[in-house]
Scaffold this motif. Structure first.
Motif, PDB file in Angstrom:
ATOM      1  N   GLY A 112      46.665  -7.321   6.623  1.00 29.74           N
ATOM      2  CA  GLY A 112      45.239  -7.564   6.782  1.00 29.74           C
ATOM      3  C   GLY A 112      44.421  -6.295   6.815  1.00 29.74           C
ATOM      4  N   PHE A 113      45.081  -5.127   6.750  1.00 24.38           N
ATOM      5  CA  PHE A 113      44.358  -3.860   6.733  1.00 24.38           C
ATOM      6  C   PHE A 113      43.591  -3.658   5.431  1.00 24.38           C
ATOM      7  CE2 PHE A 113      47.328  -2.235  10.104  1.00 24.38           C
ATOM      8  CZ  PHE A 113      46.334  -2.008  11.049  1.00 24.38           C
ATOM      9  N   LEU A 137      56.393 -16.970   6.653  1.00 23.98           N
ATOM     10  CA  LEU A 137      57.127 -18.241   6.615  1.00 23.98           C
ATOM     11  C   LEU A 137      57.144 -18.900   7.989  1.00 23.98           C
ATOM     12  CD1 LEU A 137      60.228 -17.382   4.359  1.00 23.98           C
ATOM     13  CD2 LEU A 137      58.201 -18.703   3.743  1.00 23.98           C
ATOM     14  N   ALA A 138      57.325 -18.078   9.017  1.00 19.16           N
ATOM     15  CA  ALA A 138      57.337 -18.624  10.372  1.00 19.16           C
ATOM     16  C   ALA A 138      55.972 -19.207  10.736  1.00 19.16           C
ATOM     17  CB  ALA A 138      57.734 -17.530  11.366  1.00 19.16           C
ATOM     18  N   PHE A 139      54.903 -18.515  10.358  1.00 19.49           N
ATOM     19  CA  PHE A 139      53.561 -19.019  10.619  1.00 19.49           C
ATOM     20  C   PHE A 139      53.300 -20.309   9.849  1.00 19.49           C
ATOM     21  CE2 PHE A 139      52.138 -14.457  11.585  1.00 19.49           C
ATOM     22  CZ  PHE A 139      52.433 -14.634  12.937  1.00 19.49           C
ATOM     23  N   GLY A 140      53.835 -20.392   8.638  1.00 20.80           N
ATOM     24  CA  GLY A 140      53.677 -21.618   7.855  1.00 20.80           C
ATOM     25  C   GLY A 140      54.350 -22.809   8.513  1.00 20.80           C
ATOM     26  N   ASN A 170      44.683 -22.960  14.130  1.00 18.43           N
ATOM     27  CA  ASN A 170      44.622 -22.203  12.873  1.00 18.43           C
ATOM     28  C   ASN A 170      45.553 -20.988  12.993  1.00 18.43           C
ATOM     29  OD1 ASN A 170      43.972 -20.910  10.505  1.00 18.43           O
ATOM     30  ND2 ASN A 170      41.776 -21.285  10.692  1.00 18.43           N
ATOM     31  N   ILE A 171      46.808 -21.223  12.653  1.00 15.21           N
ATOM     32  CA  ILE A 171      47.840 -20.199  12.858  1.00 15.21           C
ATOM     33  C   ILE A 171      47.567 -18.947  12.035  1.00 15.21           C
ATOM     34  CG2 ILE A 171      50.298 -19.680  12.591  1.00 15.21           C
ATOM     35  CD1 ILE A 171      49.739 -21.494  14.908  1.00 15.21           C
ATOM     36  N   PRO A 174      46.509 -10.675  14.325  1.00 13.48           N
ATOM     37  CA  PRO A 174      46.907  -9.579  15.226  1.00 13.48           C
ATOM     38  C   PRO A 174      48.421  -9.444  15.357  1.00 13.48           C
ATOM     39  CG  PRO A 174      45.164 -10.899  16.212  1.00 13.48           C
ATOM     40  CD  PRO A 174      45.647 -11.650  15.011  1.00 13.48           C
ATOM     41  N   VAL A 175      49.117 -10.584  15.302  1.00 18.90           N
ATOM     42  CA  VAL A 175      50.583 -10.539  15.401  1.00 18.90           C
ATOM     43  C   VAL A 175      51.169  -9.840  14.168  1.00 18.90           C
ATOM     44  CG1 VAL A 175      52.670 -11.929  15.612  1.00 18.90           C
ATOM     45  CG2 VAL A 175      50.569 -12.648  16.758  1.00 18.90           C
ATOM     46  N   LYS A 176      50.605 -10.141  13.001  1.00 19.81           N
ATOM     47  CA  LYS A 176      51.104  -9.500  11.787  1.00 19.81           C
ATOM     48  C   LYS A 176      50.836  -8.006  11.792  1.00 19.81           C
ATOM     49  CE  LYS A 176      49.056 -12.105   8.717  1.00 19.81           C
ATOM     50  NZ  LYS A 176      48.678 -12.607   7.375  1.00 19.81           N
ATOM     51  N   ILE A 177      49.691  -7.622  12.328  1.00 16.45           N
ATOM     52  CA  ILE A 177      49.385  -6.188  12.431  1.00 16.45           C
ATOM     53  C   ILE A 177      50.390  -5.509  13.358  1.00 16.45           C
ATOM     54  CG2 ILE A 177      47.713  -4.510  13.278  1.00 16.45           C
ATOM     55  CD1 ILE A 177      45.504  -6.382  12.334  1.00 16.45           C
ATOM     56  N   LEU A 178      50.687  -6.138  14.492  1.00 14.50           N
ATOM     57  CA  LEU A 178      51.659  -5.577  15.433  1.00 14.50           C
ATOM     58  C   LEU A 178      53.049  -5.487  14.804  1.00 14.50           C
ATOM     59  CD1 LEU A 178      52.405  -4.597  18.262  1.00 14.50           C
ATOM     60  CD2 LEU A 178      52.742  -7.008  18.912  1.00 14.50           C
TER      61      LEU A 178
END
Length: 255
Positions: free
Chosen positions: A103-104, A195-198, A208-209, A215-219
């Motif tokens: 997302g950056f 995939l896990a979020f899906g 809305n996952i 923020p989780v993906k950024i971490l």
């Protein structure tokens, strides 16, 4: 007593090969590096190599042949610089793909080296590549490539052949494959996270996952990038060390 005009033309041919190569290298192609500095470094290298280069005197006496050889020398320099540029482009592609996943990519900034909009991770990858480039003395490889080019490919002997075109096309295509290899630890981890979020979005449709998970993906991305530096740095170093063989191969394709 040597003819000053002939010697000046010989020096110009050496200079045009050197300056066209240095102008292609990402570190020196930046607008922040002054033209005076680029020209000064090119003149210094050309002066050091000038005594080792042999040029046919009959060619130097013909102005039309001299202009043609200048174009050939510039072509040789650009081709050698292309090898260095491909390596840096592969590294920035890896950073761009990682930024897109984390997302950056939505937060871009001005790169002072290329004067273009780049993402945060792309800039981090580029600066890491610059540090590794000088840490392993890869700039010596560039200087060695210039000297080797005059031995493998004498002045005025370059020719544009079909194998050279195929090599340039294949090297350009490898930018993306090498970039994915460099960023593989982060890219694969983020893909598994997607995939896990899906799966979670199917299990909990009320949330809305994909928005909450940014923020989780950024971490995850930053953590994985930190943990994978032990793999990424040696991979970058091996790419820079392989430039010597790549330059030698591309020179022999122009004979």
């Amino acid at each position: 007593m040597p003819d000053i005009g002939i010697e000046a033309q010989k020096f110009m041919l050496v200079f045009f090969r050197v300056v066209s190569m240095l102008w292609m290298i990402p570190l020196l192609s930046s607008r922040y590096v002054s033209v005076t500095f680029k020209a000064g470094v090119s003149l210094l290298i050309a002066f050091l190599l000038y005594g080792t280069v042999d040029v046919a005197a009959d060619v130097l006496g013909d102005p039309f042949a001299f202009l043609l050889i200048i174009a050939k020398e510039a072509f040789i320099g650009i081709t050698i610089g292309f090898v260095v540029k491909v390596v840096f482009s592969s590294i920035t592609v890896a950073g761009d793909v990682m930024s897109l996943q984390t997302g950056f990519a939505f937060a871009r900034l001005m790169d002072p080296f290329t004067m273009t909009q780049v993402s945060v991770l792309e800039q981090v990858k580029y600066l890491l590549a610059v540090m590794i480039f000088f840490a392993i003395d890869a700039h010596y490889i560039v200087f060695k490539a210039i000297s080797t080019s005059f031995r493998e490919l004498p002045v005025g002997s370059a020719a544009l052949k079909e194998p050279l075109v195929h090599y340039v096309v294949s090297a350009t295509a490898k930018i993306f494959s090498v970039g994915l290899k460099i960023g593989a630890p982060v890219i694969v981890t983020l893909f598994l996270a997607e995939l896990a979020f899906g799966m979670l979005s199917r299990m909990i449709p009320q949330v809305n996952i994909f928005i909450e998970g940014v923020p989780v993906k950024i971490l995850i991305g930053i953590s994985m990038l930190t943990l994978s530096l032990g793999f990424i740095a040696p991979c970058m170093a091996s790419l820079f060390k392989a430039m010597d063989g790549d330059v030698l191969r591309i020179l022999r394709l122009m004979v």
